[in-house]
Motif scaffolding. Structure first.
Motif, short mmCIF file in Angstrom:
data_model
loop_
_atom_site.label_atom_id
_atom_site.label_comp_id
_atom_site.label_asym_id
_atom_site.label_seq_id
_atom_site.Cartn_x
_atom_site.Cartn_y
_atom_site.Cartn_z
N ASP A 180 1.16 -0.87 0.28
CA ASP A 180 0.06 0.28 -0.09
C ASP A 180 0.61 1.44 -0.07
O ASP A 180 0.60 2.19 -0.53
CB ASP A 180 -0.93 0.01 1.29
CG ASP A 180 -1.68 0.83 1.27
OD1 ASP A 180 -2.79 1.26 0.27
OD2 ASP A 180 -2.04 1.89 2.04
N SER A 181 1.69 1.34 1.09
CA SER A 181 2.73 2.19 0.67
C SER A 181 3.57 2.46 -0.87
O SER A 181 3.60 4.26 -0.91
CB SER A 181 4.41 2.06 1.69
OG SER A 181 3.27 1.85 3.21
N LEU A 182 3.97 1.52 -1.41
CA LEU A 182 4.39 1.46 -2.52
C LEU A 182 3.02 2.17 -3.43
O LEU A 182 3.79 3.22 -4.36
CB LEU A 182 4.35 -0.10 -3.31
CG LEU A 182 5.58 -0.12 -4.86
CD1 LEU A 182 6.84 0.60 -4.59
CD2 LEU A 182 5.80 -1.48 -4.64
N MET A 183 1.85 1.56 -3.09
CA MET A 183 1.12 2.60 -4.60
C MET A 183 1.25 4.08 -4.20
O MET A 183 1.43 5.04 -5.36
CB MET A 183 -0.14 1.96 -4.41
CG MET A 183 -0.02 0.07 -4.94
SD MET A 183 0.54 -0.20 -6.42
CE MET A 183 -1.00 0.53 -7.38
N SER A 184 1.30 4.22 -2.82
CA SER A 184 1.26 5.59 -2.32
C SER A 184 2.47 6.22 -2.83
O SER A 184 2.55 7.94 -3.25
CB SER A 184 0.70 5.98 -1.14
OG SER A 184 1.11 7.45 -0.30
N ARG A 185 3.55 5.70 -2.62
CA ARG A 185 4.79 6.22 -2.61
C ARG A 185 4.88 6.92 -4.75
O ARG A 185 5.43 7.54 -4.98
CB ARG A 185 5.44 5.33 -2.50
CG ARG A 185 6.90 5.86 -3.37
CD ARG A 185 8.68 5.25 -2.05
NE ARG A 185 8.14 5.21 -1.11
CZ ARG A 185 8.82 4.42 -0.06
NH1 ARG A 185 10.02 3.92 0.22
NH2 ARG A 185 8.68 3.98 1.21
N LEU A 186 4.39 5.79 -5.23
CA LEU A 186 4.60 6.37 -7.27
C LEU A 186 3.25 7.20 -7.26
O LEU A 186 2.95 7.57 -8.68
CB LEU A 186 3.92 4.98 -7.88
CG LEU A 186 4.79 4.07 -6.98
CD1 LEU A 186 4.63 2.12 -7.87
CD2 LEU A 186 6.17 4.37 -7.99
N GLU A 187 2.98 8.04 -6.10
CA GLU A 187 1.38 9.02 -6.85
C GLU A 187 0.14 7.67 -6.68
O GLU A 187 -0.45 9.08 -7.61
CB GLU A 187 1.88 9.77 -7.25
CG GLU A 187 2.80 10.77 -6.60
CD GLU A 187 3.40 12.18 -7.29
OE1 GLU A 187 2.59 12.63 -8.52
OE2 GLU A 187 4.03 13.30 -6.33
N TYR A 188 0.09 7.03 -6.76
CA TYR A 188 -1.55 6.69 -6.45
C TYR A 188 -2.13 5.83 -5.28
O TYR A 188 -2.59 5.12 -4.94
CB TYR A 188 -1.13 4.86 -7.78
CG TYR A 188 -0.27 4.69 -8.57
CD1 TYR A 188 -1.26 5.94 -10.23
CD2 TYR A 188 0.38 4.09 -8.66
CE1 TYR A 188 -0.10 5.58 -11.17
CE2 TYR A 188 0.64 3.51 -10.14
CZ TYR A 188 0.48 4.67 -11.40
OH TYR A 188 1.57 4.28 -12.38
N ALA A 524 7.25 8.89 -8.82
CA ALA A 524 7.81 8.42 -10.07
C ALA A 524 7.39 7.65 -10.66
O ALA A 524 7.27 6.52 -10.46
CB ALA A 524 9.70 8.11 -10.21
N ARG A 525 7.10 7.77 -12.11
CA ARG A 525 7.37 6.63 -12.41
C ARG A 525 6.89 6.46 -14.28
O ARG A 525 8.09 7.38 -14.56
CB ARG A 525 4.95 7.42 -13.06
CG ARG A 525 4.48 7.29 -11.54
CD ARG A 525 3.00 8.08 -12.36
NE ARG A 525 1.89 8.05 -11.50
CZ ARG A 525 1.19 8.04 -11.47
NH1 ARG A 525 0.35 8.46 -12.81
NH2 ARG A 525 0.43 8.77 -10.32
N SER A 526 6.97 5.41 -14.68
CA SER A 526 7.56 5.25 -16.32
C SER A 526 6.79 6.15 -17.38
O SER A 526 5.61 6.36 -16.76
CB SER A 526 7.87 3.69 -16.42
OG SER A 526 6.71 3.27 -16.28
N PRO A 527 7.49 6.21 -18.39
CA PRO A 527 6.57 7.24 -19.45
C PRO A 527 6.10 6.29 -19.88
O PRO A 527 6.39 4.65 -19.80
CB PRO A 527 8.28 7.87 -19.85
CG PRO A 527 9.62 6.96 -19.47
CD PRO A 527 9.40 6.37 -18.32
#
Length: 557
Positions: A180-188, A524-527
């Motif tokens: 859940d923290s990972l998804m938040s970190r990816l701004e989801y 950060a996200r992939s393009p």
């Protein structure tokens, strides 16, 4: 010989996400070859074959020869590094003072209407084995009629290049918190989650428990889940009286009413549920639970020292899940390398901890979490299967590949079911055999939630900052003398971890060095990518430099 990896740390916080690239030391690959060359296999009687156990020698010997003479890990490494968008990020564990790094794939869809999806890989497979699913989820042919997704596929703690959890840590709740923290970190801030295989067949029901934990304990962010063959029981009078009454009436008269269908009763009969003289197979008898792993270290010591032993263990896992699925020799060795190079011990301990220390779940959340349910009727699938292929699978293998059935309406006792699919056949290795069923389930629940919950609707997404520089040190070097040069990374590559942190629980030493001159900020996200479908299953991954398996106990030769 130690499995070696050392990172040159760059400034930043623990919530950084950084690009990740694989490269294993040649010394470790040489050791693998030496062990394969000195393999000693057990004697097997030629005739008659045993009716009580599997005799794998005829399958194992050709694979060893292939591994030694034709298989190239460097080729697989290059495929993974060029085709898969990989990241790694660090997370602190509240129950201890340690920090662990989670490796994951993050593929960003090019479509504006894409929504975030967390795909939990079937335990004990690594995220790198699922590169073939990326385009299916992120780039549908018609994005207007077929919902696209931003796809995140993590390797669970202790698998491949995700560090192991500290000892005595509750693994399900802690892992769910990390995801859940990972998804938040990816701004989801809001997302969906899906299983990729049968929850009942998963070891200690790990796949199901993680998805269930997310939708019950992180319902503000995880808005829905697609559960595949969840291990649910029939409704109980005390817990869900209305659903109990519906089931009681439908089962008493054996008629398709109140949400139940005639296919449900037929499937239950095939699994021995309805008849009083038979018992429904318990979870411990289904899928990989037949291996009954409770004490991991004895097996760990054997498998950590024998690539052949680990190969046979992988073959057994594939056989239990789907004896009819035929993987290529490269596929099978890739599966084995993903466990062999980092070391299989942490995954075995994760599994054993779930068996020995089941976590108590609180009562279902209010309001009930929204789910989609996919189950398998156990009949013959509506696909053409040659008689020869069926004949190749012996009766013993078919008996091992057991499945279970859950009536979708049973889930109403704990969840709000917004999508159901009663698929033909067995669950098997769904991500390889029928991945479209996974996609259909996720799109079904997404369509329902999007109608009533605006939080899941897409918002503009930032793009990933490019990886400017990568410093690679030769695995033969003894002093750190990094040589840096600007590179233009392929868009499919993404990240290792960043900041200074404690030593991971699988020991790391240092023949190689990795560094990036530019860290990637939170979210950060992939393009947008056009991700080619990998020709082969993915293999392990390590930092943007030479990395050997993060594990203790390898002896020098």
């Amino acid at each position: 010989m130690a499995a070696v990896v050392e990172e040159l740390l760059v400034p930043g916080g623990s919530d950084e996400v950084k690009p990740y690239k694989i490269h294993f030391s040649s010394k470790y690959l040489d050791l693998t070859k030496q062990k394969l060359e000195t393999t000693r296999l057990p004697h097997e009687l030629s005739e008659p074959k045993s009716k009580d156990w599997w005799e794998p020698k005829s399958q194992v010997e050709p694979l060893i020869d292939f591994w030694l003479e034709q298989y190239s890990w460097r080729t697989q490494e290059d495929l993974l590094n060029t085709e898969l968008p990989q990241f790694r990020s660090s997370f602190s564990i509240p129950s201890s003072e340690s920090t662990i790094r989670i490796h994951f794939i993050h593929a960003h869809s090019s479509h504006a209407n894409a929504i975030p999806l967390l795909l939990i890989p079937p335990f004990p497979f690594a995220s790198l084995s699922f590169g073939h699913l990326i385009k299916l989820f992120t780039e549908p042919e018609d994005a207007e009629s077929s919902q696209p997704f931003h796809l995140v596929i993590p390797s669970l703690p202790g698998i491949a290049f995700s560090d192991a959890l500290p000892n005595n840590t509750p693994v399900i709740s802690t892992t769910a918190d990390i995801l859940d923290s990972l998804m938040s970190r990816l701004e989801y801030p809001h997302y969906l989650v899906t299983n990729a295989s049968s929850g009942s067949a998963s070891p200690a029901e790990i796949d199901f428990k993680l998805a269930n934990r997310l939708i019950n304990y992180h319902s503000d962010s995880c808005l829905g889940a697609h559960l595949i063959s969840p291990p649910l029981a029939k409704p109980k009078l005390r817990e869900a009286p209305v659903e109990w009454a519906k089931w009681s009436l439908a089962s008493l008269f054996h008629v398709p009413i109140l949400g139940y269908r005639s296919e449900d009763f037929s499937a239950l009969e095939r699994n021995g549920y309805v008849h009083a003289s038979k018992k429904q197979p318990m979870p411990a008898q289904i899928g990989l639970n037949q291996l009954s792993l409770q004490e991991p270290n004895t097996l760990s010591y054997a498998l950590c020292d024998s690539p052949t032993g680990l190969l046979v263990f992988i073959l057994k896992i594939l056989r239990l899940l789907s004896p009819k699925k035929k993987f290529t020799p490269t596929d099978v060795i890739n599966f084995t390398q993903l466990a062999w190079l980092p070391g299989p011990e942490s995954a075995l301990r994760f599994w054993a901890h779930c068996v020995m220390h089941p976590e108590q779940e609180q009562k279902s959340a209010t309001p009930k979490p929204k789910v989609g349910i996919t189950v398998f009727l156990g009949d013959k699938p509506n696909v053409e299967e040659g008689a020869e292929a069926a004949a190749e699978v012996d009766e013993f293998a078919q008996d091992e590949a057991k499945d279970s059935y859950t009536c979708p309406s049973w889930a109403n006792a704990k969840y709000k079911v917004v999508y159901t699919n009663r698929a033909t056949g067995k669950s098997g290795l769904l991500a390889w055999e029928r991945p479209e069923i996974i996609v259909a389930g996720v799109r079904g629940i997404a369509a329902s939630i999007l109608k009533s919950d605006s939080r899941l609707r897409p918002s503009p997404a930032p793009t990933t900052a490019p990886l400017e520089r990568v410093v690679v040190q030769s695995d033969t070097a003894t002093d750190e003398q990094p040589v840096s040069s600007p590179v233009n990374p392929r868009p499919a590559l993404l990240a290792p971890p960043a900041e200074e942190r404690e030593r991971p629980h699988r020991a790391i030493s240092g023949e190689t060095a990795v560094a990036s001159s530019e860290s990637i900020s939170k979210g950060a996200r992939s393009p947008p990518l056009e991700v080619p479908e990998p020709a082969r299953l993915a293999a392990p991954s390590s930092d943007a430099a030479e990395e050997k398996p993060d594990k203790e106990g390898q002896q020098s030769h």
